[in-house]
Design a protein around this motif. Structure first.
Motif, PDB file in Angstrom:
ATOM      1  N   HIS A  83      -7.672  -1.544  -2.867  1.00 33.93           N
ATOM      2  CA  HIS A  83      -6.600  -0.557  -2.691  1.00 33.93           C
ATOM      3  C   HIS A  83      -6.489  -0.147  -1.232  1.00 33.93           C
ATOM      4  O   HIS A  83      -6.922   0.920  -0.829  1.00 33.93           O
ATOM      5  CB  HIS A  83      -6.848   0.665  -3.592  1.00 33.93           C
ATOM      6  CG  HIS A  83      -6.815   0.315  -5.041  1.00 33.93           C
ATOM      7  ND1 HIS A  83      -7.957   0.006  -5.745  1.00 33.93           N
ATOM      8  CD2 HIS A  83      -5.780   0.191  -5.904  1.00 33.93           C
ATOM      9  CE1 HIS A  83      -7.629  -0.288  -6.997  1.00 33.93           C
ATOM     10  NE2 HIS A  83      -6.322  -0.186  -7.113  1.00 33.93           N
ATOM     11  N   GLU A 128       1.725   7.241 -11.061  1.00 35.96           N
ATOM     12  CA  GLU A 128       1.342   6.752  -9.736  1.00 35.96           C
ATOM     13  C   GLU A 128       2.492   5.996  -9.091  1.00 35.96           C
ATOM     14  O   GLU A 128       3.180   5.214  -9.738  1.00 35.96           O
ATOM     15  CB  GLU A 128       0.127   5.818  -9.848  1.00 35.96           C
ATOM     16  CG  GLU A 128      -1.146   6.543 -10.222  1.00 35.96           C
ATOM     17  CD  GLU A 128      -2.319   5.598 -10.430  1.00 35.96           C
ATOM     18  OE1 GLU A 128      -2.197   4.407 -10.096  1.00 35.96           O
ATOM     19  OE2 GLU A 128      -3.347   6.058 -10.943  1.00 35.96           O
ATOM     20  N   ARG A 129       2.661   6.260  -7.784  1.00 36.20           N
ATOM     21  CA  ARG A 129       3.698   5.551  -7.021  1.00 36.20           C
ATOM     22  C   ARG A 129       3.047   4.339  -6.377  1.00 36.20           C
ATOM     23  O   ARG A 129       1.948   4.429  -5.837  1.00 36.20           O
ATOM     24  CB  ARG A 129       4.286   6.472  -5.957  1.00 36.20           C
ATOM     25  CG  ARG A 129       5.565   5.924  -5.352  1.00 36.20           C
ATOM     26  CD  ARG A 129       6.337   6.956  -4.545  1.00 36.20           C
ATOM     27  NE  ARG A 129       7.619   6.412  -4.131  1.00 36.20           N
ATOM     28  CZ  ARG A 129       7.782   5.609  -3.079  1.00 36.20           C
ATOM     29  NH1 ARG A 129       6.753   5.299  -2.325  1.00 36.20           N
ATOM     30  NH2 ARG A 129       8.980   5.135  -2.768  1.00 36.20           N
ATOM     31  N   ALA A 130       3.719   3.200  -6.439  1.00 37.63           N
ATOM     32  CA  ALA A 130       3.137   1.971  -5.895  1.00 37.63           C
ATOM     33  C   ALA A 130       4.244   0.990  -5.522  1.00 37.63           C
ATOM     34  O   ALA A 130       5.428   1.303  -5.607  1.00 37.63           O
ATOM     35  CB  ALA A 130       2.180   1.343  -6.919  1.00 37.63           C
ATOM     36  N   ARG A 131       3.817  -0.197  -5.103  1.00 32.79           N
ATOM     37  CA  ARG A 131       4.744  -1.264  -4.730  1.00 32.79           C
ATOM     38  C   ARG A 131       4.597  -2.438  -5.700  1.00 32.79           C
ATOM     39  O   ARG A 131       3.483  -2.805  -6.081  1.00 32.79           O
ATOM     40  CB  ARG A 131       4.439  -1.748  -3.305  1.00 32.79           C
ATOM     41  CG  ARG A 131       5.241  -2.984  -2.926  1.00 32.79           C
ATOM     42  CD  ARG A 131       4.792  -3.605  -1.626  1.00 32.79           C
ATOM     43  NE  ARG A 131       5.381  -4.937  -1.499  1.00 32.79           N
ATOM     44  CZ  ARG A 131       5.769  -5.467  -0.369  1.00 32.79           C
ATOM     45  NH1 ARG A 131       5.625  -4.816   0.749  1.00 32.79           N
ATOM     46  NH2 ARG A 131       6.293  -6.674  -0.341  1.00 32.79           N
TER      47      ARG A 131
END
Length: 200
Positions: free
Chosen positions: A44, A156-159
């Motif tokens: 991560h 959760e914010r992610a790509r």
């Protein structure tokens, strides 16, 4: 053709198991007084590179292997706990549940389904598939692949990559838990914007 050895420092990685959010690795350096090493690898970070943590070295192979096995078990237990938070239907979402997507249209503000196939087995679960897309060149239909968004189940914010997006979920296929989560996320976004305006 010989396979390239994977190294962490001077230790050659001979065993590795990726469970949940971490990989557990076992390394050997026969020239070291403590030739057996066990550590976690976390990915991560912006480069998604192996970041070793909590390393333990030993001169006793069986002791080191016990630590390795214990850590794998610990990751299994943690991942079970994580999935236990999502007691809803575990049926994986597929293209049948989506409005067909050509990969070019703007999906910002849409709830999209992420393909579960590339994911490891423990994450092939609808909790990790429904994303509220909110930006990125891939989401706007531009030349890039990046799709930024918020996972409805975890918050959760992610790509993600645009090629992993199966399409926008059909309204009739949207599970009740996802509808509730979407309302909550939109409310939080509204409150955040309001706070930002007040701070100005």
């Amino acid at each position: 053709m010989s396979k390239e050895k994977r190294m962490l420092g001077n230790y050659e990685i001979t065993q590795s198991i990726y469970i949940g959010d971490k990989e557990v690795v076992f390394g050997v350096d026969t020239k070291d007084p403590h030739p057996f090493m066990v550590c976690y690898c976390d990915y991560h970070n912006p480069l998604s590179a192996a970041w070793p943590t909590e390393g333990v070295a030993s001169d006793d192979y069986l002791e080191a292997m016990q630590i390795f096995v214990d850590r794998v078990q610990s990751q299994i237990d943690r991942t079970k706990e994580e999935l236990f938070k999502f007691p809803f239907d575990k049926t994986v979402l597929t293209e049948e549940h989506c409005i067909p997507d050509d990969g070019m249209r703007n999906i910002v503000g849409k709830v999209v389904v992420i393909n579960s196939e590339p994911k490891r087995y423990e994450y092939q679960h609808p909790a990790y598939q429904l994303i509220l897309a909110d930006g990125g060149h891939g989401a706007t239909g531009g030349r890039g692949q990046a799709v930024f968004g918020t996972c409805l189940a975890t918050g959760e914010r992610a790509r993600w990559e645009r090629y992993d997006v199966l399409g926008e979920i059909k309204p009739e296929c949207m599970p009740d838990w996802a509808k509730e989560a979407l309302v909550k996320i939109k409310q939080q976004e509204k409150e955040k914007k309001q706070r930002n305006r007040e701070e100005r």
